[in-house]
Design a protein around this motif. Structure first.
Motif, PDB file in Angstrom:
ATOM      1  N   ASN A 245      75.316  80.900  50.016  1.00  0.00           N
ATOM      2  CA  ASN A 245      74.437  81.863  49.348  1.00  0.00           C
ATOM      3  C   ASN A 245      73.441  82.501  50.292  1.00  0.00           C
ATOM      4  O   ASN A 245      72.278  82.709  49.938  1.00  0.00           O
TER       5      ASN A 245
ATOM      6  N   PHE B 153      72.971  75.374  48.454  1.00  0.00           N
ATOM      7  CA  PHE B 153      73.906  75.525  47.335  1.00  0.00           C
ATOM      8  C   PHE B 153      75.318  75.119  47.746  1.00  0.00           C
ATOM      9  O   PHE B 153      75.610  74.913  48.919  1.00  0.00           O
TER      10      PHE B 153
ATOM     11  N   ALA C  93      71.445  81.620  40.989  1.00  0.00           N
ATOM     12  CA  ALA C  93      71.742  81.205  42.366  1.00  0.00           C
ATOM     13  C   ALA C  93      72.326  79.803  42.400  1.00  0.00           C
ATOM     14  O   ALA C  93      73.039  79.430  43.333  1.00  0.00           O
ATOM     15  N   LEU C  94      72.004  79.021  41.370  1.00  0.00           N
ATOM     16  CA  LEU C  94      72.475  77.633  41.344  1.00  0.00           C
ATOM     17  C   LEU C  94      73.832  77.508  40.650  1.00  0.00           C
ATOM     18  O   LEU C  94      74.365  76.427  40.512  1.00  0.00           O
TER      19      LEU C  94
ATOM     20  N   LEU D  10      58.411  84.461  53.770  1.00  0.00           N
ATOM     21  CA  LEU D  10      58.047  84.284  52.364  1.00  0.00           C
ATOM     22  C   LEU D  10      57.067  83.137  52.183  1.00  0.00           C
ATOM     23  O   LEU D  10      56.184  83.185  51.334  1.00  0.00           O
TER      24      LEU D  10
ATOM     25  N   ASP E  81      72.737  71.431  45.814  1.00  0.00           N
ATOM     26  CA  ASP E  81      73.700  71.311  44.723  1.00  0.00           C
ATOM     27  C   ASP E  81      75.109  71.410  45.300  1.00  0.00           C
ATOM     28  O   ASP E  81      75.580  72.499  45.618  1.00  0.00           O
TER      29      ASP E  81
ATOM     30  N   ALA F 168      56.825  80.159  41.273  1.00  0.00           N
ATOM     31  CA  ALA F 168      57.478  80.903  42.360  1.00  0.00           C
ATOM     32  C   ALA F 168      56.791  80.596  43.685  1.00  0.00           C
ATOM     33  O   ALA F 168      57.438  80.406  44.720  1.00  0.00           O
TER      34      ALA F 168
ATOM     35  N   VAL G 152      69.066  84.519  44.620  1.00  0.00           N
ATOM     36  CA  VAL G 152      68.728  83.554  45.677  1.00  0.00           C
ATOM     37  C   VAL G 152      67.311  83.806  46.183  1.00  0.00           C
ATOM     38  O   VAL G 152      66.519  82.872  46.362  1.00  0.00           O
ATOM     39  N   LEU G 153      66.992  85.081  46.392  1.00  0.00           N
ATOM     40  CA  LEU G 153      65.655  85.405  46.887  1.00  0.00           C
ATOM     41  C   LEU G 153      64.590  85.005  45.869  1.00  0.00           C
ATOM     42  O   LEU G 153      63.516  84.508  46.233  1.00  0.00           O
ATOM     43  N   LYS G 154      64.891  85.201  44.588  1.00  0.00           N
ATOM     44  CA  LYS G 154      63.941  84.779  43.557  1.00  0.00           C
ATOM     45  C   LYS G 154      63.776  83.265  43.554  1.00  0.00           C
ATOM     46  O   LYS G 154      62.676  82.731  43.398  1.00  0.00           O
ATOM     47  N   LEU G 155      64.905  82.577  43.720  1.00  0.00           N
ATOM     48  CA  LEU G 155      64.853  81.110  43.754  1.00  0.00           C
ATOM     49  C   LEU G 155      63.999  80.645  44.930  1.00  0.00           C
ATOM     50  O   LEU G 155      63.264  79.654  44.829  1.00  0.00           O
ATOM     51  N   MET G 156      64.092  81.384  46.029  1.00  0.00           N
ATOM     52  CA  MET G 156      63.284  81.029  47.202  1.00  0.00           C
ATOM     53  C   MET G 156      61.815  81.394  47.000  1.00  0.00           C
ATOM     54  O   MET G 156      60.990  81.143  47.870  1.00  0.00           O
ATOM     55  N   GLY G 157      61.536  82.021  45.859  1.00  0.00           N
ATOM     56  CA  GLY G 157      60.142  82.328  45.549  1.00  0.00           C
ATOM     57  C   GLY G 157      59.703  83.702  45.998  1.00  0.00           C
ATOM     58  O   GLY G 157      58.499  83.982  46.053  1.00  0.00           O
ATOM     59  N   ALA G 158      60.654  84.584  46.332  1.00  0.00           N
ATOM     60  CA  ALA G 158      60.263  85.928  46.750  1.00  0.00           C
ATOM     61  C   ALA G 158      59.521  86.612  45.607  1.00  0.00           C
ATOM     62  O   ALA G 158      60.001  86.601  44.477  1.00  0.00           O
TER      63      ALA G 158
ATOM     64  N   PRO H 220      66.693  83.541  38.488  1.00  0.00           N
ATOM     65  CA  PRO H 220      66.897  82.784  39.730  1.00  0.00           C
ATOM     66  C   PRO H 220      67.890  81.631  39.553  1.00  0.00           C
ATOM     67  O   PRO H 220      68.520  81.196  40.513  1.00  0.00           O
ATOM     68  N   ALA H 221      68.040  81.163  38.297  1.00  0.00           N
ATOM     69  CA  ALA H 221      68.964  80.052  38.046  1.00  0.00           C
ATOM     70  C   ALA H 221      70.405  80.441  38.383  1.00  0.00           C
ATOM     71  O   ALA H 221      71.243  79.582  38.652  1.00  0.00           O
TER      72      ALA H 221
ATOM     73  N   LYS I  77      67.543  72.081  38.293  1.00  0.00           N
ATOM     74  CA  LYS I  77      66.777  73.273  37.883  1.00  0.00           C
ATOM     75  C   LYS I  77      65.370  72.899  37.420  1.00  0.00           C
ATOM     76  O   LYS I  77      64.406  73.614  37.675  1.00  0.00           O
TER      77      LYS I  77
ATOM     78  N   PHE J 251      66.222  75.036  49.080  1.00  0.00           N
ATOM     79  CA  PHE J 251      67.435  74.935  48.260  1.00  0.00           C
ATOM     80  C   PHE J 251      68.673  75.115  49.135  1.00  0.00           C
ATOM     81  O   PHE J 251      68.710  75.988  49.998  1.00  0.00           O
TER      82      PHE J 251
ATOM     83  N   ARG K 228      57.832  77.144  44.854  1.00  0.00           N
ATOM     84  CA  ARG K 228      59.182  77.175  45.451  1.00  0.00           C
ATOM     85  C   ARG K 228      59.123  77.769  46.854  1.00  0.00           C
ATOM     86  O   ARG K 228      59.759  77.296  47.780  1.00  0.00           O
ATOM     87  N   ARG K 229      58.328  78.835  46.963  1.00  0.00           N
ATOM     88  CA  ARG K 229      58.231  79.557  48.236  1.00  0.00           C
ATOM     89  C   ARG K 229      57.674  78.667  49.339  1.00  0.00           C
ATOM     90  O   ARG K 229      58.140  78.692  50.466  1.00  0.00           O
TER      91      ARG K 229
ATOM     92  N   VAL L  20      62.930  76.006  38.225  1.00  0.00           N
ATOM     93  CA  VAL L  20      63.689  77.211  37.897  1.00  0.00           C
ATOM     94  C   VAL L  20      63.840  77.323  36.385  1.00  0.00           C
ATOM     95  O   VAL L  20      63.667  78.394  35.808  1.00  0.00           O
TER      96      VAL L  20
END
Lengths: 403, 238
Positions: free
Chosen positions: B99, B95, A400-401, B116, B170, B84, A318-324, A397-398, B53, B93, B87-88, B58
């Motif tokens: 999450n 879910f 998280a989806l 972030l 999603d 990244a 999730v954090l990666k998906l948020m761009g961390a 990160p995918a 995605k 997102f 996205r940040r 992603v």
């Protein structure tokens, strides 16, 4: 926001429990190293305290700490007569075990060459040096005999007049210093019944000879308890310690080494023999233990950190998906590893301070160990975090989806 | 006229090889303007998640391009920008499950998203967002102590923390009952209309379709407009 600390805060009990477990392991690692350092220090302290330039020992032996060494008492006078020798004094060394006030004491008796050496070179922490040739002793504090108390050896009372600290043999036995004459009294101690039997044996031999039958007065002499057999009158020494001026050391050594009944070692050589012969096996054993324990600690930290990372897989996704940024997530794992190491090390140190003094062997925390142990801990936990770091980098990160 | 928040052109993506290959996206084109709330309908396996995605940077499509704010950022599977970072700063997102980060409380979850994205005064902003979503009374609660509806509100607050141009959700109401589901959908509508974000929601929930400005339907990797919603679309075009 520090994610590592937030995660620790959330799972505080488990994290502290893990740190405590790691601390126990590190305590053992530090203790092993400390015991080894203590063993080396103990082994060399005794030889250093003697402050001799040369150890003159029985021919082809490696000195009193490695094996039995006997030199004739006349060696002291012979060595003293060598040009360039400043002082020569006898040295005796023997291990005894005695009961004292309900305790079994194992004592290494070291003889001091009275009157030249009343214990001048000994590092006293309390009391004084020997002031009379008989009935006084300097004991190590580890024996637990306080100043002024007397210890009975060979039927004689010995008063403790001085105390040393950490005067131990390489085997961990506490040392007591007496005059050479006193140590020999103890060495030759015989129970009354043994003495009576010895006199009977002498009388029997005397009666079987013409001389004994022709001179009855000799029987009275042999039966007199003040009489002793000539063979027992001059017991051998373990070594003779020689001091020489710096300018004459080489010459003195050459002369002493030329004598057929002795072998000569310098102070450094005697220490090397002691460390190489007596301590070497312990060094290897402790070294192996240390390596195994360090590896065990490393494996445990690896698994703990890896499991902590696995548990956070979804959070990481999730954090990666948020761009961390990856660096931030890697920092989360690495900081937790370091924190675990720091807490474990602190626990080990605190525990060690509390329990090491209770160990039967001295645990010496040398300055080197003091800075090396945290560095090694830091290295181990850093390496141990590699699996966790790898997991962080591989989290997609995918995920998280994916619900 | 402003550039669309996101624009996809002729996206194609195939999973597998040979006879077992499945085309998840088949020449999909889509444009979402800011302030639009759009629904993406369709059966399971129709390609909805693959499209989300691709639009969320992603898992890029193999062919086609995605423009963001008028700029091409992915072309034929190749990133032309720091995805990244995009996205940040610009995407939010939400879910099916909330999450939320389990070791952070509600406020910290939102605050982290602010941090972030480089927003200053994250704590104040997190509190504002939680208040906006009417869940500020639970700001110090950890996710597992929140109800499903509260978790989704916090998750929406988190998605809004970076003031996104595009929110991708999603099946955000899959775990909620009918009443709560409607409330959450209404929230998305508010977010789109009041905060100017484009919102694309994958949903199977046909009870709240009236809140959407535009409906899309996917089937076998192909995208087409669905039945017209009750409200006319404000600024979107397929």
């Amino acid at each position: 926001m520090n994610l590592a600390l937030r995660d620790v805060r959330r799972h505080l009990a488990r994290f502290l429990g893990t740190a405590a477990g790691l601390g126990l392991l590190l305590t053992v690692v530090i203790a092993m190293q400390g015991i080894y350092a203590g063993m080396v220090d103990d082994a060399t302290l005794l030889t250093r305290a003697m402050q001799a330039d040369f150890w003159v020992v029985q021919r082809d032996t490696r000195g009193p700490f490695a094996e039995a060494s006997r030199v004739d008492p006349s060696l002291e006078a012979r060595a003293a007569a060598v040009p360039g020798v400043r002082a020569a004094r006898p040295y005796t060394y023997q291990l005894i075990q005695r009961d004292h006030r309900g305790r079994v004491l194992r004592i290494a008796l070291v003889g001091l060459g009275w009157p030249d050496d009343p214990g001048t070179s000994l590092p006293l922490v309390q009391g004084r040096r020997l002031q009379q040739p008989h009935g006084e002793m300097i004991a190590d504090t580890s024996l637990g005999i306080p100043l002024g108390e007397t210890l009975t050896l060979a039927g004689e009372a010995y008063r403790v007049v001085g105390l040393t600290r950490n005067a131990l043999t390489s085997g961990g036995d506490s040392v007591a210093f007496l005059t050479v004459a006193d140590t020999q009294l103890v060495a030759l101690e015989q129970p009354p019944e043994a003495l009576r039997l010895e006199r009977e044996r002498v009388l029997e031999r005397l009666r079987r000879t013409d001389l004994g039958r022709g001179q009855p007065g000799l029987e009275d002499l042999a039966a007199d308890p003040r009489w002793r057999a000539p063979a027992l009158a001059s017991p051998p020494h373990a070594a003779v310690l020689v001091q020489a001026g710096p300018e004459s050391r080489a010459a003195v050594r050459e002369v002493l080494a030329g004598w057929g009944d002795v072998t000569v070692y310098t102070q450094a050589e005697e220490e090397a023999l002691l460390l190489g012969g007596v301590v070497q096996r312990a060094r290897m054993q402790i070294g192996l233990f240390t390596v195994i324990l360090t590896l065990t600690a490393g494996v445990i930290v690896t698994m703990v950190i890896y499991n902590l990372s696995l548990e956070k897989t979804h959070d990481l996704a999730v954090l990666k998906l948020m761009g961390a940024p990856s660096a931030r997530l890697l920092g989360l794992v690495l900081q937790q590893s370091w924190l675990l190491g720091a807490l474990g090390y602190a626990a080990a140190w605190a525990l060690g301070e509390a329990v090491f003094p209770l160990f039967p062997r001295r645990v010496l925390l040398t300055p080197t160990l003091t800075w090396l142990a945290p560095l090694v801990t830091f290295g181990v936990v850093t390496v141990a975090s590699v699996l966790g770091l790898r997991h962080v980098l591989r989290v997609d990160p995918a995920r998280a989806l994916e619900g | 006229m402003d550039a669309p928040a996101v624009e996809a052109r002729r996206l194609t993506k195939t999973y597998g090889h040979g006879s077992g290959a499945v085309r998840a996206l088949d020449d999909v084109s889509l444009s979402l303007a800011r302030g639009t709330v759009a629904a993406l309908l369709g059966p399971s396996g129709s390609g909805k998640s693959t499209l989300v995605k691709a639009l969320g940077f992603v898992s890029p499509a193999e062919h086609g391009e995605v423009r963001f704010g008028g700029r091409v950022v992915v072309r034929d599977g190749v990133a032309l920008a720091d995805l990244a970072a995009l996205r940040r700063r610009h995407l939010g997102f939400v879910f099916q499950k909330a999450n939320l980060t389990t070791f952070l409380d509600a406020r910290e979850n939102v605050e982290l998203a602010c941090e972030l994205s480089g927003k200053r005064d994250g704590r104040r902003r997190a509190r504002e967002l939680l208040a906006y979503l009417e869940v500020s009374h639970r700001e110090r609660s950890y996710p597992e102590t929140l109800s499903g509806g509260e978790q989704q509100r916090v998750a929406i607050a988190r998605a809004l923390a970076n003031e996104p141009s595009l929110v991708l959700a999603d099946e955000p109401t899959a775990a909620l009952d009918g009443a709560r589901s409607r409330v959450v959908m209404e929230l998305f509508r508010r977010v789109a209309h009041e905060r100017g974000a484009a919102v694309l929601i994958v949903t199977h929930d046909h009870r709240a379709l009236d809140v959407f400005d535009v409906l899309y339907e996917m089937e076998d990797g192909q995208l087409r407009p669905a039945t017209s919603p009750p409200h006319p679309p404000s600024r979107s075009s397929p």
